[in-house]
Design an enzyme around this catalytic site. Sequence first.
Site, mmCIF file in Angstrom:
data_model
loop_
_atom_site.group_PDB
_atom_site.id
_atom_site.type_symbol
_atom_site.label_atom_id
_atom_site.label_comp_id
_atom_site.label_asym_id
_atom_site.label_seq_id
_atom_site.Cartn_x
_atom_site.Cartn_y
_atom_site.Cartn_z
ATOM 1 N N PRO A 144 0.809 -1.220 0.000
ATOM 2 C CA PRO A 144 0.000 0.000 0.000
ATOM 3 C C PRO A 144 0.842 1.269 0.000
ATOM 4 O O PRO A 144 2.049 1.242 0.280
ATOM 5 C CB PRO A 144 -0.773 -0.123 1.313
ATOM 6 C CG PRO A 144 0.203 -0.816 2.226
ATOM 7 C CD PRO A 144 0.970 -1.774 1.352
ATOM 8 N N THR B 173 0.115 3.675 2.126
ATOM 9 C CA THR B 173 0.105 4.147 3.507
ATOM 10 C C THR B 173 1.317 3.662 4.299
ATOM 11 O O THR B 173 1.866 4.385 5.117
ATOM 12 C CB THR B 173 -1.177 3.689 4.210
ATOM 13 O OG1 THR B 173 -1.353 2.285 3.969
ATOM 14 C CG2 THR B 173 -2.383 4.444 3.674
ATOM 15 N N ASN B 174 1.705 2.423 4.077
ATOM 16 C CA ASN B 174 2.887 1.851 4.724
ATOM 17 C C ASN B 174 3.775 1.258 3.635
ATOM 18 O O ASN B 174 3.897 0.040 3.528
ATOM 19 C CB ASN B 174 2.475 0.767 5.727
ATOM 20 C CG ASN B 174 1.580 1.312 6.824
ATOM 21 O OD1 ASN B 174 1.998 2.135 7.626
ATOM 22 N ND2 ASN B 174 0.335 0.854 6.849
ATOM 23 N N GLY C 241 -6.690 -1.433 -0.332
ATOM 24 C CA GLY C 241 -8.110 -1.136 -0.282
ATOM 25 C C GLY C 241 -8.972 -2.364 -0.527
ATOM 26 O O GLY C 241 -8.518 -3.376 -1.067
ATOM 27 N N CYS D 65 -3.819 1.175 9.684
ATOM 28 C CA CYS D 65 -5.223 0.746 9.777
ATOM 29 C C CYS D 65 -5.588 0.320 11.191
ATOM 30 O O CYS D 65 -6.769 0.117 11.489
ATOM 31 C CB CYS D 65 -5.503 -0.387 8.810
ATOM 32 S SG CYS D 65 -4.594 -1.914 9.172
ATOM 33 N N GLU E 168 -13.988 5.016 9.643
ATOM 34 C CA GLU E 168 -12.531 5.015 9.682
ATOM 35 C C GLU E 168 -11.997 6.320 9.114
ATOM 36 O O GLU E 168 -12.482 6.834 8.100
ATOM 37 C CB GLU E 168 -11.973 3.842 8.859
ATOM 38 C CG GLU E 168 -10.456 3.760 8.897
ATOM 39 C CD GLU E 168 -9.904 2.628 8.047
ATOM 40 O OE1 GLU E 168 -8.969 1.944 8.491
ATOM 41 O OE2 GLU E 168 -10.429 2.428 6.924
#
Length: 532
Positions: A119, A121-122, A202, A253, A342
């Site tokens: 991802p 995000t990380n 996702g 997450c 979220e």
Amino acid sequence: MAETTDDTTPGLSPHRAAQMVEKARWAAASYATYSRREVMRVAEAVAGAAAREARRYADWAVEETGFGNADHKELKNRLCSTGLLEHYRDHDYVDFRVEPDTKTVAIPKPAGVIFALTPSTNPVCSVFYKTLIALMTRNAIVISPHPAAKACCADAARLIARAAEEAGAPDGIVQVIDEPSLPIIDAIMTSDRIDLILATGGTPMVRAAYSSGNPAIGVGPGNNPAYVDESADVAKAAERIAGSKAFDNSILCTNESAVIAHSAIAGRLASELARQGCHMLSEEERDRLEEHLFPNGKFNISLLGRPATAIAESAGIRVPRNTRVLLVPLERIGDDYRLSREKLAPVLGFYEVASREAALTAAKAMVRRSGAGHSAAIHTQDEAVVLRFAAELPVLRVAVNVGCSTGAAGFDTWLAPTMTIGTGYFGRSSVSENVGPQHLVQWTRIAYNKADDVAFGSYGGLSLPEPATRPRLPEGRIDYSFDWVGGRASAIAGEAPRPAPPSATDTDMDALKAEIRQLIAEELRAIRRGEA
């Protein structure tokens, strides 16, 4: 190593994508014959190389994606390199296990070729994490980074591929797609030459992995409640929650989505959160932020992982300069209430309840639509409360008296450290725990007759046979690189081919390479004919 086409359009052609997978299959077959000592040498080299560049890739990831905190990304890069290696150092996924009490013997067998989607995000920490758990279990890995983080991830993958090869791993054990595209990802994902898909991202991408026809490990979204009970140490709870929500600008997450506070301590908790840099918005500011965060009902991606002060400024809200988290008073919790969803940003809901029963009801409501099977946090000194929440909430991790971000991810608890959170059947996932190397290996079990008059065999001093049909690296470094896609034979750009050690003659190596070329050529011809 990373591959690109020679035409003007960047990225892989379907033909070269197939070649990349075949290269990985050969590497996996070779690596599957390695001893545990050789495997650990490779893993140690990769973890060390990753840790040494942890800061550079942290800065690069923030610059490329535009979100997150470089200090926290550096920490994640270290946790997912040397930290991960130390956690699993004493775990053996190579040698067979003898269990006399049950008269069984278990032989580990790698999955084979893993296709890993990472991802934005990380980004780099996920590359390190997925590669290390693959290497510790003798698998090859092909990495497809998120397009928003493709440059830093591809460079990181090449770095650890070089480290692996220099430590004795076969060429092609770690590969990366420089220019990921949907057609190529779909082609590899649905290829019957892939053995396992490891998907983090996702919901649409995870669903695509599960519908690919290949075995897959995917995860669902989180929406994690954090209940602060009347028995909690309020000051410590506030410190832990604020630090967790602010960590990497709340991009994990596993971060807390909302605090559920017992009315007996809610006022004190709000004050302590303020001392930790959480700024409580007014109702008018909350409503303005809601529209800014969720225009047309969907999360504003431009605010993903942005600092709290930047988010407030973009919404026209004035906050103190030291604000780490925007605290928003929730009117209620429900599927249709956007602020109770979220939020991968330092925006934390605050919801007061009159009783433990009401707290449990609110927590259940939070994970009803999104977050089932994921995580929850609870701050309390009453074990009965912990037990009831864990028993009744449809989540698979309950972090107690610890920040949920790193607690549920296993870095501040004894859960397995991970960047992939299994959400189980609640979250439509095939795995219900933190994903680790144990999920990338399978076991053949030898089972003896349980009758007392049938003796169990003696396996002491025995070792597994070495397959004679695949090349295996000896103590020295043999260069098994060759012309896979029309480029140079050397595994590393700009590097001359490495010489074979004295024990192998040039004639031997030429014959071996010719044999391998023939095997791969036959497999690729079969793919083109649709026979493989």
